[in-house]
Design a protein around this motif. Sequence first.
Motif, PDB file in Angstrom:
ATOM      1  N   SER A 191       0.832  -1.213   0.000  1.00  0.00           N
ATOM      2  CA  SER A 191       0.000   0.000   0.000  1.00  0.00           C
ATOM      3  C   SER A 191       0.861   1.256   0.000  1.00  0.00           C
ATOM      4  CB  SER A 191      -0.929  -0.002   1.217  1.00  0.00           C
ATOM      5  OG  SER A 191      -1.807  -1.114   1.195  1.00  0.00           O
ATOM      6  N   SER A 192       1.957   1.226   0.767  1.00  0.00           N
ATOM      7  CA  SER A 192       2.835   2.396   0.831  1.00  0.00           C
ATOM      8  C   SER A 192       3.551   2.636  -0.497  1.00  0.00           C
ATOM      9  CB  SER A 192       3.864   2.231   1.960  1.00  0.00           C
ATOM     10  OG  SER A 192       4.793   1.199   1.654  1.00  0.00           O
ATOM     11  N   VAL A 193       3.846   1.554  -1.221  1.00  0.00           N
ATOM     12  CA  VAL A 193       4.479   1.683  -2.539  1.00  0.00           C
ATOM     13  C   VAL A 193       3.483   2.234  -3.558  1.00  0.00           C
ATOM     14  CG1 VAL A 193       5.466   0.396  -4.480  1.00  0.00           C
ATOM     15  CG2 VAL A 193       6.188  -0.130  -2.135  1.00  0.00           C
ATOM     16  N   LEU A 194       2.263   1.692  -3.551  1.00  0.00           N
ATOM     17  CA  LEU A 194       1.268   2.086  -4.553  1.00  0.00           C
ATOM     18  C   LEU A 194       0.750   3.499  -4.340  1.00  0.00           C
ATOM     19  CD1 LEU A 194      -0.784  -1.229  -4.933  1.00  0.00           C
ATOM     20  CD2 LEU A 194       0.884  -0.263  -6.525  1.00  0.00           C
ATOM     21  N   VAL A 195       0.715   3.948  -3.092  1.00  0.00           N
ATOM     22  CA  VAL A 195       0.166   5.286  -2.829  1.00  0.00           C
ATOM     23  C   VAL A 195       0.994   6.362  -3.517  1.00  0.00           C
ATOM     24  CG1 VAL A 195       1.434   5.832  -0.695  1.00  0.00           C
ATOM     25  CG2 VAL A 195      -0.909   6.689  -1.022  1.00  0.00           C
ATOM     26  N   ARG A 196       2.269   6.076  -3.740  1.00  0.00           N
ATOM     27  CA  ARG A 196       3.125   7.037  -4.449  1.00  0.00           C
ATOM     28  C   ARG A 196       2.710   7.185  -5.905  1.00  0.00           C
ATOM     29  NH1 ARG A 196       7.421   4.382  -1.446  1.00  0.00           N
ATOM     30  NH2 ARG A 196       8.105   3.277  -3.325  1.00  0.00           N
ATOM     31  N   HIS A 197       1.939   6.209  -6.399  1.00  0.00           N
ATOM     32  CA  HIS A 197       1.434   6.256  -7.775  1.00  0.00           C
ATOM     33  C   HIS A 197      -0.078   6.500  -7.793  1.00  0.00           C
ATOM     34  CE1 HIS A 197       5.330   4.694  -9.104  1.00  0.00           C
ATOM     35  NE2 HIS A 197       5.237   3.821  -8.120  1.00  0.00           N
ATOM     36  N   ASN A 198      -0.582   7.047  -6.677  1.00  0.00           N
ATOM     37  CA  ASN A 198      -2.023   7.315  -6.544  1.00  0.00           C
ATOM     38  C   ASN A 198      -2.858   6.066  -6.798  1.00  0.00           C
ATOM     39  OD1 ASN A 198      -1.685  10.161  -6.046  1.00  0.00           O
ATOM     40  ND2 ASN A 198      -1.255  10.414  -8.229  1.00  0.00           N
ATOM     41  N   ALA A 199      -2.394   4.939  -6.268  1.00  0.00           N
ATOM     42  CA  ALA A 199      -3.094   3.662  -6.458  1.00  0.00           C
ATOM     43  C   ALA A 199      -3.197   2.935  -5.128  1.00  0.00           C
ATOM     44  CB  ALA A 199      -2.351   2.803  -7.473  1.00  0.00           C
ATOM     45  N   THR A 200      -4.034   1.927  -5.105  1.00  0.00           N
ATOM     46  CA  THR A 200      -4.198   1.061  -3.941  1.00  0.00           C
ATOM     47  C   THR A 200      -4.214  -0.391  -4.419  1.00  0.00           C
ATOM     48  OG1 THR A 200      -6.614   1.183  -4.104  1.00  0.00           O
ATOM     49  CG2 THR A 200      -5.533   2.768  -2.636  1.00  0.00           C
ATOM     50  N   PRO A 201      -3.911  -1.346  -3.542  1.00  0.00           N
ATOM     51  CA  PRO A 201      -3.978  -2.752  -3.955  1.00  0.00           C
ATOM     52  C   PRO A 201      -5.391  -3.133  -4.386  1.00  0.00           C
ATOM     53  CG  PRO A 201      -2.798  -2.520  -1.863  1.00  0.00           C
ATOM     54  CD  PRO A 201      -3.418  -1.197  -2.150  1.00  0.00           C
ATOM     55  N   VAL A 202      -5.489  -3.971  -5.405  1.00  0.00           N
ATOM     56  CA  VAL A 202      -6.798  -4.457  -5.856  1.00  0.00           C
ATOM     57  C   VAL A 202      -7.461  -5.264  -4.762  1.00  0.00           C
ATOM     58  CG1 VAL A 202      -7.953  -5.979  -7.508  1.00  0.00           C
ATOM     59  CG2 VAL A 202      -6.120  -4.465  -8.285  1.00  0.00           C
ATOM     60  N   HIS A 203      -6.667  -6.010  -3.999  1.00  0.00           N
ATOM     61  CA  HIS A 203      -7.196  -6.859  -2.936  1.00  0.00           C
ATOM     62  C   HIS A 203      -6.948  -6.214  -1.575  1.00  0.00           C
ATOM     63  CE1 HIS A 203      -6.116  -9.590  -6.286  1.00  0.00           C
ATOM     64  NE2 HIS A 203      -7.199 -10.241  -5.938  1.00  0.00           N
ATOM     65  N   SER A 204      -7.965  -6.239  -0.732  1.00  0.00           N
ATOM     66  CA  SER A 204      -7.778  -5.818   0.656  1.00  0.00           C
ATOM     67  C   SER A 204      -7.001  -6.907   1.396  1.00  0.00           C
ATOM     68  CB  SER A 204      -9.133  -5.609   1.335  1.00  0.00           C
ATOM     69  OG  SER A 204      -9.807  -6.852   1.498  1.00  0.00           O
ATOM     70  N   LEU A 205      -6.491  -6.574   2.571  1.00  0.00           N
ATOM     71  CA  LEU A 205      -5.789  -7.571   3.373  1.00  0.00           C
ATOM     72  C   LEU A 205      -6.707  -8.747   3.690  1.00  0.00           C
ATOM     73  CD1 LEU A 205      -3.426  -8.605   5.065  1.00  0.00           C
ATOM     74  CD2 LEU A 205      -4.214  -7.107   6.933  1.00  0.00           C
ATOM     75  N   GLN A 206      -7.971  -8.444   4.006  1.00  0.00           N
ATOM     76  CA  GLN A 206      -8.928  -9.506   4.327  1.00  0.00           C
ATOM     77  C   GLN A 206      -9.163 -10.421   3.116  1.00  0.00           C
ATOM     78  OE1 GLN A 206      -9.362  -6.217   5.011  1.00  0.00           O
ATOM     79  NE2 GLN A 206      -8.909  -6.422   7.220  1.00  0.00           N
ATOM     80  N   GLU A 207      -9.230  -9.840   1.928  1.00  0.00           N
ATOM     81  CA  GLU A 207      -9.432 -10.643   0.715  1.00  0.00           C
ATOM     82  C   GLU A 207      -8.205 -11.515   0.427  1.00  0.00           C
ATOM     83  OE1 GLU A 207     -12.534  -7.747  -1.744  1.00  0.00           O
ATOM     84  OE2 GLU A 207     -10.368  -7.499  -1.992  1.00  0.00           O
ATOM     85  N   MET A 208      -7.032 -10.967   0.653  1.00  0.00           N
ATOM     86  CA  MET A 208      -5.818 -11.756   0.451  1.00  0.00           C
ATOM     87  C   MET A 208      -5.775 -12.945   1.409  1.00  0.00           C
ATOM     88  SD  MET A 208      -3.006  -8.720  -0.228  1.00  0.00           S
ATOM     89  CE  MET A 208      -1.622  -9.782  -0.617  1.00  0.00           C
TER      90      MET A 208
END
Length: 330
Positions: A191-208
């Motif tokens: 999440s911290s990596v993707l936020v720099r690209h204005n993105a979020t993981p497709v899957h939530s932690l619960q979904e993973m």
Amino acid sequence: MGFEMLEMSVHFFAEEVVKEWNEFILRSRNGTFMHLMDFMSYHRHRYQDFSTVIRKGNEIIAVFPANRVGDTVFSHAGLTYGGLIYGFEQRLSDVRDAMIALVEFYQQRNISKIYYKPVPHIFQKYPSEDDLHVLFSLGARLVRRDLSSVIKFRNRPQMSKKRLSGVKKAFRAGLEMKEGDFLSDFHELLSSVLVRHNATPVHSLQEMRLLQSRFPDNIKLAVARREDRLLAGTWLFKFGDVLHTQYLACSEEGRNLGALDFVISEIIDRSAPEFQFMSFGSSSGRDGQSINEGLVFQKEGFGARTIVLDHYELDISDIAALARSAEKDT
């Protein structure tokens, strides 16, 4: 001796056929565990399901994982790829008949377009591009072509000096690669990596967590750690003889120590005897029109080379005559 021509029928997916659906996916020639209902159901609340089952007589000969948005059917918006899934026993004529029946079924339900993402050839258990030729004969348009990077383990190119340098740094720093229950730390890093690209993981932690619990033999997490810190990792999907990196993430400290190079290198060494391919996924955007050159360069450094992931659009608003023509030509 005469024989009976069995009638082909199309039905919406229903809960009472879950077992049949899953059994068909497992014995199909182009289905994967992502097409099993235990996988597809994790995000069912996000989509209007429009999946179908195609039968010849009482026997399932194909299934079509799909969702509906307005007058368009997507196969499938919630999956990396979908398309018509069919078996070893189904020949080109069966696939053609199934596609035509599917088109007519959707047309009768006020659908005007089908957006189609076929299973790429490396993920197929056996050659399965019958559907692509049928799409072509029905006038489907190629509307998107993503670029993906894949390693073929046999006779693969050597790892680049830059990637090898990173691996050596990681060894000198004492990094360890581990598989285990590090999902919470990994999702936080991702999440911290993707936020720099204005993105979020497709899957939530619960979904993973849910998916990994449902498919423990198919989904694994591999990470690089130093002392108690997670520096890099990848969430891996196993599709038969293909290993796929669903997510890759690396911290700033990890980049300085070659942590991701180390993880990928270790996975390659351990996986080569078991798998034929390793897929890194897409490195393109804007419907395939833009390429992340830096990301491609990084993946190529491990020995990966390019395949394409095609998306098709089929206008079925006036397809009946074309379908009859396709049937007549056989």
